[in-house]
Design an enzyme around this catalytic site. Structure first.
Site, PDB file in Angstrom:
ATOM      1  N   ASP A 106     -58.653  60.863  15.153  1.00 47.19           N
ATOM      2  CA  ASP A 106     -59.671  59.939  15.161  1.00 47.19           C
ATOM      3  C   ASP A 106     -60.690  60.402  13.821  1.00 47.19           C
ATOM      4  O   ASP A 106     -61.275  59.289  13.347  1.00 47.19           O
ATOM      5  CB  ASP A 106     -60.718  59.737  16.296  1.00 47.19           C
ATOM      6  N   CYS A 119     -52.131  61.738  24.140  1.00 43.99           N
ATOM      7  CA  CYS A 119     -52.888  60.655  23.983  1.00 43.99           C
ATOM      8  C   CYS A 119     -51.786  59.301  23.532  1.00 43.99           C
ATOM      9  O   CYS A 119     -50.580  59.593  23.524  1.00 43.99           O
ATOM     10  CB  CYS A 119     -54.066  60.463  23.088  1.00 43.99           C
TER      11      CYS A 119
HETATM   12  P1  RI2 Z   1     -53.701  55.935  16.128  1.00 43.11           P
HETATM   13  C1  RI2 Z   1     -57.131  57.424  19.905  1.00 43.11           C
HETATM   14  O1  RI2 Z   1     -58.302  56.875  20.321  1.00 43.11           O
HETATM   15  C2  RI2 Z   1     -56.675  58.513  20.405  1.00 43.11           C
HETATM   16  O2  RI2 Z   1     -57.684  59.690  20.270  1.00 43.11           O
HETATM   17  C3  RI2 Z   1     -55.616  58.958  19.379  1.00 43.11           C
HETATM   18  O3  RI2 Z   1     -55.230  60.090  19.146  1.00 43.11           O
HETATM   19  C4  RI2 Z   1     -56.316  58.192  18.214  1.00 43.11           C
HETATM   20  O4  RI2 Z   1     -57.172  56.981  18.782  1.00 43.11           O
HETATM   21  C5  RI2 Z   1     -55.449  57.773  17.050  1.00 43.11           C
HETATM   22  O5  RI2 Z   1     -54.868  56.567  17.137  1.00 43.11           O
HETATM   23  P2  RI2 Z   1     -58.824  56.186  21.666  1.00 43.11           P
HETATM   24  O6  RI2 Z   1     -59.244  54.586  21.049  1.00 43.11           O
HETATM   25  O7  RI2 Z   1     -54.548  55.444  15.176  1.00 43.11           O
HETATM   26  O8  RI2 Z   1     -57.835  55.975  22.792  1.00 43.11           O
HETATM   27  O9  RI2 Z   1     -53.001  56.911  15.418  1.00 43.11           O
HETATM   28  O10 RI2 Z   1     -59.934  56.748  22.318  1.00 43.11           O
HETATM   29  O11 RI2 Z   1     -53.341  54.885  16.832  1.00 43.11           O
END
Ligand code: RI2
Length: 319
Positions: A194, A125
């Protein structure tokens, strides 16, 4: 309307990433509060509570969102006068945003010490926190290359390879299902999260738990970069983190080619059990998943009486 626009940006994922949505919500509360023309503390608090609830309802899984909202709203809830509430709202929102960026920097500093020389790293991700760790290690001359997954169905992997490439790091872009094949080549896996629950489980982008399983099988370290506001206080009461299920079209595209009777299941996150997590790196230190309740109690400072008043993780999607 800043509030409805922000809520829409978060739910549609124009603004995404657990840290970014938390900071964006804090800024939206700050801006919304400044735009209100309330004459009494009660009226101001009432409006702000409604705004807080709207923001918390946008995406259900990332606890960074309710944690940020709670942090900012505490200033309003504890204020004795309207002026106090306005000032506290402004100060706490600014503080949350500032501390959030500082936390990522500190996590990068700590996690980089875990990264060996000539490291090959896998990530999944797009996590600002995880990428900060990799970039910091690269600046120390320690990263040979990264394996970054595609991250179906929203393809956040493209953002990751862009960010790593911009930092001058060699990247191998792989489909999600190739993670096990390449695991023997990597030294360690780093992801963001998350939510971290009271038992130290890590809720992150769908596919994370499979990668953690492969890392475990291959005896590679699985490291999670997590600001402390990613820890989920209400899980201490036994509440579960709701997993967001997103529309079928994200998987099929708008021109659905499937037989009519086929249902599409599109959970956005999965849960990696603590047994598959070697280390959680936060801005207050690196520790085992079993330390999670201490972070919630001592660092986030959740008092049991507060649980009754704050927002429950009330949204349930899918199954
Ligand atoms: P940071 C994202 O969620 C991903 O799951 C990623 O690992 C997590 O947020 C943490 O992101 P999405 O919004 O706070 O793409 O480390 O569903 O940037």
């Amino acid at each position: 309307m800043v509030l409805t626009k922000t809520a829409d940006d978060i739910s549609s994922m124009r603004v995404r990433g657990a840290g970014r949505i938390a900071r964006t919500a804090a800024a939206a509360l700050q801006e919304y509060g400044a735009s209100l023309d309330c004459k009494t503390l009660a009226a101001f608090t009432g409006e702000m509570e409604k705004a807080a609830e709207i923001l918390c309802g946008t995406r259900p899984t990332a606890v960074s969102l309710p944690n940020a909202v709670r942090y900012v709203m505490q200033g309003v809830r504890r204020a004795a006068t309207l002026e106090d509430a306005q000032r506290a709202l402004n100060d706490r929102a600014a503080e949350f945003i500032r501390e959030s960026y500082a936390a990522v920097e500190k996590i990068a500093e700590i996690a980089a010490r875990q990264i060996p020389d000539d490291a090959v790293i896998m990530t999944h991700c797009n996590s600002e926190a995880a990428i900060a760790c990799i970039v910091r290690a690269h600046q120390q001359g320690k990263v040979r290359e990264v394996y970054a997954t595609e991250v179906r169905p929203r393809n956040q992997g493209y953002i990751t390879i862009q960010m790593l490439s911009d930092a001058g790091i060699p990247v191998n872009f792989i489909v999600d299902s190739a993670a096990r094949m390449f695991m023997p080549k990597v030294d360690l896996v780093i992801t963001g999260t998350d939510a971290v629950t009271a038992n130290g489980a890590v809720v992150n982008k769908i596919g994370t738990s499979q990668i953690a399983l492969c890392a475990h099988e291959a005896r590679k370290s699985f490291i999670v970069a997590a600001e402390t506001y990613k820890f989920a206080p209400r899980t201490i009461l036994g509440e579960r983190i709701p997993i967001e299920w997103r529309p079928a079209e994200e998987v099929t595209g708008s021109e659905r080619k499937l037989p009519a009777h086929v249902t599409v299941k599109n959970p956005a996150f999965d849960v990696t059990p603590p047994a598959y997590v070697d280390l959680i790196v936060t801005e207050i230190g690196a520790f085992a998943p079993s330390y999670a309740p201490v972070v919630i109690r001592d660092h986030l400072g959740w008092d049991i009486s507060e649980f009754q008043k704050d927002y429950a993780y009330s949204h349930h999607y899918g199954e």
